[in-house]
Design a protein around this motif. Structure first.
Motif, mmCIF file in Angstrom:
data_model
loop_
_atom_site.group_PDB
_atom_site.id
_atom_site.type_symbol
_atom_site.label_atom_id
_atom_site.label_comp_id
_atom_site.label_asym_id
_atom_site.label_seq_id
_atom_site.Cartn_x
_atom_site.Cartn_y
_atom_site.Cartn_z
ATOM 1 N N GLY A 63 -40.335 -36.874 -37.363
ATOM 2 C CA GLY A 63 -38.936 -37.143 -37.666
ATOM 3 C C GLY A 63 -38.769 -38.492 -38.326
ATOM 4 N N ASP A 64 -37.527 -38.895 -38.477
ATOM 5 C CA ASP A 64 -37.178 -40.057 -39.286
ATOM 6 C C ASP A 64 -36.727 -41.231 -38.426
ATOM 7 N N ILE A 65 -36.583 -42.373 -39.064
ATOM 8 C CA ILE A 65 -35.935 -43.530 -38.474
ATOM 9 C C ILE A 65 -34.442 -43.225 -38.320
ATOM 10 N N ASP A 66 -33.712 -44.096 -37.648
ATOM 11 C CA ASP A 66 -32.261 -43.913 -37.593
ATOM 12 C C ASP A 66 -31.613 -44.481 -38.858
ATOM 13 N N PHE A 67 -31.848 -45.783 -39.126
ATOM 14 C CA PHE A 67 -31.259 -46.413 -40.303
ATOM 15 C C PHE A 67 -32.252 -47.362 -40.969
ATOM 16 N N PRO A 265 -35.580 -39.486 -46.991
ATOM 17 C CA PRO A 265 -35.195 -39.235 -45.603
ATOM 18 C C PRO A 265 -35.734 -37.922 -45.061
ATOM 19 N N THR A 266 -36.266 -38.000 -43.835
ATOM 20 C CA THR A 266 -36.869 -36.890 -43.075
ATOM 21 C C THR A 266 -38.162 -36.368 -43.700
ATOM 22 N N LYS A 267 -38.619 -37.001 -44.789
ATOM 23 C CA LYS A 267 -39.834 -36.511 -45.452
ATOM 24 C C LYS A 267 -40.920 -37.586 -45.539
ATOM 25 N N GLU A 268 -40.617 -38.740 -46.128
ATOM 26 C CA GLU A 268 -41.682 -39.707 -46.353
ATOM 27 C C GLU A 268 -41.123 -41.113 -46.596
ATOM 28 N N ILE A 269 -41.860 -42.095 -46.084
ATOM 29 C CA ILE A 269 -41.597 -43.502 -46.411
ATOM 30 C C ILE A 269 -42.900 -44.091 -46.927
ATOM 31 N N VAL A 270 -42.839 -44.774 -48.048
ATOM 32 C CA VAL A 270 -44.023 -45.428 -48.609
ATOM 33 C C VAL A 270 -43.765 -46.929 -48.669
ATOM 34 N N PRO A 468 -32.549 -31.251 -34.578
ATOM 35 C CA PRO A 468 -33.692 -31.937 -35.188
ATOM 36 C C PRO A 468 -33.776 -33.356 -34.650
ATOM 37 N N ASN A 469 -34.975 -33.924 -34.626
ATOM 38 C CA ASN A 469 -35.150 -35.289 -34.119
ATOM 39 C C ASN A 469 -34.207 -36.283 -34.784
ATOM 40 N N ALA A 470 -34.109 -36.210 -36.112
ATOM 41 C CA ALA A 470 -33.340 -37.209 -36.861
ATOM 42 C C ALA A 470 -31.843 -37.131 -36.584
ATOM 43 N N ASP A 471 -31.354 -35.967 -36.143
ATOM 44 C CA ASP A 471 -29.916 -35.784 -35.905
ATOM 45 C C ASP A 471 -29.510 -36.050 -34.467
ATOM 46 N N PHE A 472 -30.477 -36.078 -33.574
ATOM 47 C CA PHE A 472 -30.194 -36.064 -32.144
ATOM 48 C C PHE A 472 -29.231 -37.176 -31.726
ATOM 49 N N TYR A 473 -29.534 -38.393 -32.133
ATOM 50 C CA TYR A 473 -28.647 -39.509 -31.804
ATOM 51 C C TYR A 473 -27.514 -39.645 -32.821
#
Length: 608
Positions: A63-67, A265-270, A468-473
């Motif tokens: 999943g992703d970061i929050d912000f 978002p929700t895919k990749e951070i480089v 989904p993890n990213a939406d939970f909070y």
């Protein structure tokens, strides 16, 4: 943070279930460096004598970061992402035995009365910024005290405020008044004008390299507060965009060793090297690898399988660790790449929505919440989370090691007692509850199923609501209207200390202090509000001595548990795993993972 938001805080058997807001834990070193041998409390040592520079660190997540915003993120995984590209005044070093002790980052030293950083009356904190940290602007320019002041101002924006504000809202002189004045400024231009045109009396840029904080009362824990990313500097360019917005996430500026090359978002951070960063200006991050790629599209079990193959494309986890079903085997064989790190957290815990309109407002009634607490079998839930070796039971608010923590259990498992209380509350035939959980997490899914079975034994039917993890909070727990509509009745959440030791405030203020702790300002997701609890929290927060505070925090803990707005489960050990080519993997509890900015990769397995 929820995120540990105490916490927090944020990835473990604990965070696999409930990626905690702002605070959790994990650690180790592989390929020659001592690491957890599958046993709790194992030691770590640094492994840098033969450090290899270069390569790409591949991190795998679900999943992703929050912000992508240092002043707003309040999620352990958000903090992990920030470690790469932002700097703080103080932070936690990747040094064994010191990972929960504040250390200077942008500041030249941790303020004390002895070095003159704290005034004799304890009301003024002065920090001097080191020379060398730069923004990766064109041309690069120095990070200043004015940037720090701007960052603090951004925390209470009316669009997406920082979730840990209750920790310091009334502590920093003039902070609340400043924030109240910005409530109507909900566009980026209006907010920018307000932020640049108004000052917080308690946050003063004395000159370019000196930032001064004035407090309303002495607070020996304030150096802990200063480790939070919310106090990171913000360049003036950030004011072009709404805080925490998708636009800002695509236009970040870095003062850390890496910069955000791309974010999907929700895919990749480089992350790639920040050319403006100087190693001589950063005592915290060695930045051995040239590039860090975070893949956010994996699944927990397959990620673990990939890490165990020790291939260059899979080095470390991101927001996940070994699944509960995988832990016994790893522990039994004393896998040197597994680490079980101590945490100062309550993660996960079962959360009750006290304002849900469902079942004629049943969860607003103390007896109903107490009935649920008696009906739940903590041992059953902990078993599916990996067992009590990694999940020591927690039966109250404060975990061990926090000032004021004292062991007691008001709700030993008792089906007959639960049924009796339900009848007395007017629900002899039970209820139907909606349970919000993250179906991508094995631990969360199994905990839901176990809780569903436990509650069925007292006539309560539980229906799952998946997220989904990213939406939970961000789309559920942090939105009060969702709770008020009854979208969910029960959920799992997690919390870690925003700082360590004298940190009870960072549990009670964000989670249980009534309206001031309601989201999005706080992380009181079930909107619990009790006058007795609120009064005890205020008393404890203003106690003159640590012993007086400890006694009051204990009383507050009992009051919360009597009201039963949540059901604690464990203060867990945090399991993390890395591939064998990863060296100097030191677990930092604040972001529940090995520190990516201090690991190095074995020659020949440096990714790509």
């Amino acid at each position: 943070m929820t995120h540990n938001k105490s916490l927090l805080t944020g990835v473990t058997a604990l965070c696999m279930v409930s990626l905690g807001l702002a605070g959790c834990s994990s650690s180790n070193g592989g390929g020659g460096s001592p690491s957890a041998s599958g046993s709790p409390g194992s030691t770590q040592t640094t492994d840098t004598s033969n450090a290899q520079r270069g390569g790409t660190l591949n991190m795998l997540g679900t999943g992703d970061i929050d912000f992508m915003d240092p002043n707003i993120s309040y999620y352990s995984i958000g903090y992990l992402g920030l470690r790469m590209w932002t700097r703080q005044l103080l932070t936690y070093p990747a040094i064994p035995g010191k990972t929960t002790k504040p250390a200077p980052d942008l500041a030249t030293e941790v303020p004390t009365m002895q070095n003159g950083g704290i005034s004799k009356d304890g009301l003024t904190y002065t920090l001097h910024l080191r020379k060398g940290p730069m923004w990766n602007t064109t041309p690069a320019r120095p990070v200043t005290a004015q940037d720090v002041a701007r960052g603090v101002k951004r925390t209470c924006n009316p669009v997406q405020p920082f979730g840990g504000i209750p920790d310091f809202a009334t502590l920093i002189k003039g902070y609340q008044s400043f924030c109240d004045g910005m409530k109507k400024d909900k566009t980026a231009p209006a907010m920018a004008r307000y932020i640049e045109g108004h000052e917080i009396p308690g946050v003063v840029a004395k000159d370019d390299s000196t930032i001064v904080f004035h407090l309303t009362k002495p607070a020996t824990y304030f150096t802990g507060i200063l480790t939070m990313p919310a106090f990171s500097p913000a360049p003036k360019e950030f004011l072009k965009y709404l805080p925490a917005s998708a636009e800002l996430a695509q236009h970040t500026l870095s003062d850390g060793p890496y910069q955000v090359e791309s974010y999907k978002p929700t895919k990749e951070i480089v992350f790639t090297r920040n050319p403006a960063w100087k190693a001589s200006s950063d005592p915290i991050r060695k930045a051995y690898v040239d590039k860090i790629v975070v893949n956010e599209t994996g699944q927990q079990n397959s990620i673990q399988q990939q890490l165990e193959t020790n291939t260059a494309s899979a080095d470390m986890g991101f927001d996940t660790g070994p699944a509960p079903s995988q832990l016994p085997g790893l522990i039994a064989k004393k896998d040197p790449n597994l680490n079980l790190g101590q945490t100062s957290s309550s993660n996960p815990y079962v959360l009750f929505n006290t304002v849900s309109p469902n079942n004629n407002g049943a969860l607003s009634k103390v007896k109903v919440r107490q009935a649920l607490s008696y009906a739940l079998n903590r041992a059953n839930i902990l078993q599916v989370l990996g067992g009590t070796t990694v999940n020591p039971p927690l039966t109250h608010v404060l975990p061990p090691g926090v000032v004021g923590a004292k062991n007691f259990d008001l709700y030993p498992h008792d089906v007959a007692k639960a049924k009796k209380l339900l009848k007395e509350a007017g629900y002899p035939n039970g209820l139907t509850l909606k349970f919000l959980y993250r179906n991508a997490s094995e631990g969360s899914s199994k905990a839901f199923q176990t809780i569903q079975q436990d509650l069925s034994n007292v006539g309560i039917k539980v229906k799952g609501v998946t997220s989904p993890n990213a939406d939970f909070y961000t789309k559920y727990l942090e939105v009060p209207s969702v709770a008020k509509r009854g979208v969910w009745d029960v959920s799992l959440a997690g919390w870690g200390a925003d700082w360590y030791g004298n940190s009870a405030l960072s549990f009670f203020n964000p989670l249980f202090s009534g309206k001031p702790s309601f989201p999005p300002i706080g992380s009181n997701f079930g909107l619990y509000n009790d006058p007795k609890t609120n009064a005890l929290i205020k008393q404890a927060a203003t106690a003159k001595t640590t012993s007086e505070a400890a006694a009051l925090w204990e009383k507050a803990d009992r009051q919360v548990m009597e009201d039963a707005p949540f059901y604690p489960l464990t203060s867990p050990l945090n399991p993390n795993y890395h591939a064998s080519q990863v060296h100097n993997a030191i677990y930092v509890p604040a972001f529940q993972q090995f520190d990516p900015t201090n690991v190095w990769l074995e020659q020949g397995k440096q990714g790509g």
